[in-house]
Design a protein around this motif. Structure first.
Motif, PDB file in Angstrom:
ATOM      1  N   HIS A 270       3.667  12.460  -7.740  1.00 62.95           N
ATOM      2  CA  HIS A 270       4.142  13.129  -8.944  1.00 62.95           C
ATOM      3  C   HIS A 270       4.667  12.114  -9.968  1.00 62.95           C
ATOM      4  O   HIS A 270       4.563  12.339 -11.165  1.00 62.95           O
ATOM      5  N   HIS A 271       5.273  11.052  -9.450  1.00 61.57           N
ATOM      6  CA  HIS A 271       6.034  10.126 -10.299  1.00 61.57           C
ATOM      7  C   HIS A 271       5.347   8.759 -10.331  1.00 61.57           C
ATOM      8  O   HIS A 271       5.180   8.121  -9.290  1.00 61.57           O
ATOM      9  N   TYR A 272       5.011   8.324 -11.529  1.00 57.67           N
ATOM     10  CA  TYR A 272       4.218   7.101 -11.681  1.00 57.67           C
ATOM     11  C   TYR A 272       4.959   6.004 -12.439  1.00 57.67           C
ATOM     12  O   TYR A 272       4.425   4.918 -12.631  1.00 57.67           O
ATOM     13  N   HIS A 273       6.203   6.267 -12.829  1.00 58.47           N
ATOM     14  CA  HIS A 273       6.939   5.295 -13.642  1.00 58.47           C
ATOM     15  C   HIS A 273       8.189   4.772 -12.938  1.00 58.47           C
ATOM     16  O   HIS A 273       8.582   3.628 -13.163  1.00 58.47           O
ATOM     17  N   GLU A 274       8.805   5.594 -12.127  1.00 58.56           N
ATOM     18  CA  GLU A 274       9.980   5.173 -11.363  1.00 58.56           C
ATOM     19  C   GLU A 274       9.574   5.051  -9.898  1.00 58.56           C
ATOM     20  O   GLU A 274       9.152   6.036  -9.284  1.00 58.56           O
ATOM     21  N   ILE A 275       9.676   3.871  -9.362  1.00 60.71           N
ATOM     22  CA  ILE A 275       9.201   3.586  -8.005  1.00 60.71           C
ATOM     23  C   ILE A 275      10.400   3.384  -7.085  1.00 60.71           C
ATOM     24  O   ILE A 275      11.151   2.411  -7.204  1.00 60.71           O
ATOM     25  N   ASP A 276      10.575   4.327  -6.166  1.00 57.91           N
ATOM     26  CA  ASP A 276      11.729   4.268  -5.275  1.00 57.91           C
ATOM     27  C   ASP A 276      11.564   5.336  -4.204  1.00 57.91           C
ATOM     28  O   ASP A 276      10.760   6.261  -4.358  1.00 57.91           O
ATOM     29  N   SER A 277      12.335   5.244  -3.148  1.00 62.15           N
ATOM     30  CA  SER A 277      12.223   6.190  -2.039  1.00 62.15           C
ATOM     31  C   SER A 277      12.584   7.615  -2.432  1.00 62.15           C
ATOM     32  O   SER A 277      12.210   8.565  -1.749  1.00 62.15           O
ATOM     33  N   LYS A 278      13.291   7.798  -3.541  1.00 63.74           N
ATOM     34  CA  LYS A 278      13.669   9.162  -3.947  1.00 63.74           C
ATOM     35  C   LYS A 278      12.634   9.810  -4.849  1.00 63.74           C
ATOM     36  O   LYS A 278      12.792  10.973  -5.238  1.00 63.74           O
ATOM     37  N   TRP A 279      11.534   9.061  -5.173  1.00 65.94           N
ATOM     38  CA  TRP A 279      10.500   9.603  -6.028  1.00 65.94           C
ATOM     39  C   TRP A 279       9.214   9.778  -5.239  1.00 65.94           C
ATOM     40  O   TRP A 279       8.982   9.093  -4.254  1.00 65.94           O
ATOM     41  N   SER A 280       8.382  10.696  -5.708  1.00 69.29           N
ATOM     42  CA  SER A 280       7.108  10.945  -5.043  1.00 69.29           C
ATOM     43  C   SER A 280       6.035  10.055  -5.688  1.00 69.29           C
ATOM     44  O   SER A 280       5.418  10.422  -6.679  1.00 69.29           O
ATOM     45  N   ASN A 281       5.854   8.880  -5.118  1.00 70.01           N
ATOM     46  CA  ASN A 281       4.990   7.852  -5.701  1.00 70.01           C
ATOM     47  C   ASN A 281       3.603   7.811  -5.077  1.00 70.01           C
ATOM     48  O   ASN A 281       3.403   8.276  -3.946  1.00 70.01           O
ATOM     49  N   ALA A 282       2.673   7.241  -5.804  1.00 67.41           N
ATOM     50  CA  ALA A 282       1.306   7.060  -5.322  1.00 67.41           C
ATOM     51  C   ALA A 282       1.244   5.924  -4.298  1.00 67.41           C
ATOM     52  O   ALA A 282       2.038   4.987  -4.347  1.00 67.41           O
ATOM     53  N   GLY A 283       0.297   6.058  -3.368  1.00 71.79           N
ATOM     54  CA  GLY A 283       0.017   4.971  -2.447  1.00 71.79           C
ATOM     55  C   GLY A 283       0.755   4.996  -1.125  1.00 71.79           C
ATOM     56  O   GLY A 283       0.697   4.025  -0.367  1.00 71.79           O
ATOM     57  N   ARG A 284       1.411   6.098  -0.809  1.00 75.08           N
ATOM     58  CA  ARG A 284       2.169   6.139   0.444  1.00 75.08           C
ATOM     59  C   ARG A 284       1.332   6.580   1.647  1.00 75.08           C
ATOM     60  O   ARG A 284       1.647   6.223   2.779  1.00 75.08           O
ATOM     61  N   GLY A 285       0.297   7.376   1.414  1.00 80.75           N
ATOM     62  CA  GLY A 285      -0.531   7.848   2.521  1.00 80.75           C
ATOM     63  C   GLY A 285      -1.902   8.242   2.024  1.00 80.75           C
ATOM     64  O   GLY A 285      -2.036   8.723   0.891  1.00 80.75           O
ATOM     65  N   TRP A 286      -2.918   8.029   2.848  1.00 81.94           N
ATOM     66  CA  TRP A 286      -4.286   8.377   2.452  1.00 81.94           C
ATOM     67  C   TRP A 286      -5.145   8.572   3.695  1.00 81.94           C
ATOM     68  O   TRP A 286      -4.663   8.389   4.834  1.00 81.94           O
ATOM     69  N   ILE A 287      -6.389   8.945   3.491  1.00 82.72           N
ATOM     70  CA  ILE A 287      -7.325   9.062   4.606  1.00 82.72           C
ATOM     71  C   ILE A 287      -8.478   8.091   4.399  1.00 82.72           C
ATOM     72  O   ILE A 287      -8.806   7.711   3.268  1.00 82.72           O
ATOM     73  N   MET A 288      -9.086   7.692   5.510  1.00 83.25           N
ATOM     74  CA  MET A 288     -10.296   6.882   5.508  1.00 83.25           C
ATOM     75  C   MET A 288     -11.381   7.698   6.181  1.00 83.25           C
ATOM     76  O   MET A 288     -11.264   8.057   7.363  1.00 83.25           O
ATOM     77  N   VAL A 289     -12.432   8.026   5.417  1.00 85.65           N
ATOM     78  CA  VAL A 289     -13.493   8.907   5.894  1.00 85.65           C
ATOM     79  C   VAL A 289     -14.763   8.098   6.129  1.00 85.65           C
ATOM     80  O   VAL A 289     -15.182   7.325   5.262  1.00 85.65           O
ATOM     81  N   GLN A 290     -15.382   8.287   7.295  1.00 87.24           N
ATOM     82  CA  GLN A 290     -16.639   7.604   7.616  1.00 87.24           C
ATOM     83  C   GLN A 290     -17.790   8.562   7.304  1.00 87.24           C
ATOM     84  O   GLN A 290     -18.043   9.501   8.038  1.00 87.24           O
TER      85      GLN A 290
END
Length: 406
Positions: A270-290
């Motif tokens: 949700h949050h792309y400007h404030e990076i911290d554990s209290k914000w919902s930032n990009a890049g914390r979890g993803w999937i790898m599909v074969q």
């Protein structure tokens, strides 16, 4: 005559050799042609409660080596005329200036009145061509169907949706869940387009219980890890973790001869400007599909076959299930220690247990006939760059497998 027979014999032998080689190549092709694709299925933008423009979000994911992203805003698709008023905080005003500078006045439709800035958001059809590249990057139209029952928050993502689905409601948490899942599956059947529902963050406000998911029909996916800081992936003294929930669901499903449910990792950004554990930032979890190729049909087909793993940072160099052996090999980083745990449940038992533990970056586990299912969890001692809750180190989860009879 001998010469003719010799030529015929030589030709036959040559053709036989070519046929053998052709068959050998065709048998190997499915393995060698499949590739691993990195993707996130839960992402938000200014179209709902995210704080960035879709173009800037797609740029971030593409530049961070993702192959596919599903923009899944709440109860809306990126269609039609949609204007937002920028927040007054300097942070967002400066972010808009950056967006305007990057894309220009011809692209960015906006107006100013009494110091307020309003911006017309670009639609999915408008921004999609800017980023998609065949075999390199794919954007999937999606929706987070956001519903409630009393004080419970019930969210279901619809991946590759074609038309908006309004929240269906219901007289219980289970009924709300089932009604919304049914609508996704109905649209899939009516359109013939592959699409999947998945349950989001069941422990968000502890809204969706283990018992609710066990009673569902038609659901194949849920988030075993979500990168939002308020979703309680690891439970508490009164609630099970999503990982324990996962095993209990599959014990119940297999006992009813229902298909396995598979676990996703998403960042729910949700949050792309404030990076911290209290914000919902990009890049914390993803999937790898074969999958065979980078398109929605291949990706969804592979996911429904369990050909993917979930991760918060660990990359696998090999993952296969052959001859009832589950093999896991980590793409090891220098100086990082890895632990591979094989977790499963025996037929007739009601609890999953750790079956085997291997220290290092490679492990193989033989799946016996008495096992209901087996999966692997990989943990490392490498700190996560932007952790939430107690997820301080990078992890990965393979999908459960079942014993295959010859």
């Amino acid at each position: 005559m001998k010469s003719t027979k010799l030529k015929f014999s030589t030709l036959t032998a040559f053709l036989s050799l070519q046929l053998f080689l052709l068959n050998a190549c065709s048998e190997q092709a499915p393995q060698t042609s499949k590739q691993w694709y990195k993707g996130n299925l839960h992402t938000h933008s200014y179209w709902s409660d995210g704080d960035e423009f879709p173009e800037m979000i797609m740029e971030w994911y593409k530049s961070n080596n993702y192959h596919f992203v599903a923009l899944s805003d709440h109860n809306i698709l990126a269609k039609g005329d949609y204007w937002i008023e920028l927040p007054e905080r300097e942070l967002y005003q400066n972010a808009f200036k950056n967006y305007l500078s990057k894309y220009g006045n011809d692209w960015v439709v906006h107006k100013e009145d009494s110091g307020r800035i309003e911006v017309k958001l670009k639609t999915y059809e408008e921004y999609k061509p800017l980023f998609e590249e065949k075999g390199k990057f794919l954007i999937i139209q999606s929706e987070e169907i956001t519903d409630r029952f009393e004080d419970k928050h019930i969210h279901v993502n619809a991946t590759n949706i074609q038309e908006l689905i309004e929240p269906q409601g219901g007289e219980s948490v289970l009924e709300v869940l089932q009604n919304n899942i049914n609508e996704v599956l109905k649209q899939r059947q009516e359109t013939g387009v592959p699409m999947i529902p998945h349950i989001n963050h069941p422990n968000f406000h502890y809204s969706i219980s283990l018992e609710d998911i066990i009673q569902l029909e038609g659901e194949r996916f849920f988030e075993v890890f979500n990168g939002h800081p308020q979703v309680h992936n690891f439970g508490d003294s009164a609630h099970v973790s999503t990982e324990e929930m996962w095993d209990q669901i599959n014990i119940a499903y297999l006992s009813k001869q229902q298909p396995l449910i598979y676990g996703l990792a998403t960042d729910d950004s949700h949050h792309y400007h404030e990076i911290d554990s209290k914000w919902s930032n990009a890049g914390r979890g993803w999937i790898m599909v074969q999958a065979d190729s980078l398109n929605t049909t291949s990706l969804i087909d592979a996911m429904e076959e369990g050909k993917f793993y979930a991760t918060t940072g660990i990359t696998l160099s090999d993952l296969r299930f052959e001859n009832n052996e589950l093999k896991v090999e980590v793409q090891a980083e220098e100086g990082v220690h890895y632990k591979i745990e094989f977790i499963g449940c025996k037929t007739g038992e009601q609890e999953a247990k750790i079956l085997n533990v291997a220290e290092g970056n490679t492990a193989i586990h033989k799946v016996d006939p008495e096992m209901l299912f087996v999966r692997a969890k990989i943990t490392s001692d490498k700190p996560h760059s932007n952790p939430i809750e107690t997820a301080n180190f990078e992890m990965a989860w393979t999908q459960p497998v079942v014993f295959e009879k010859e």
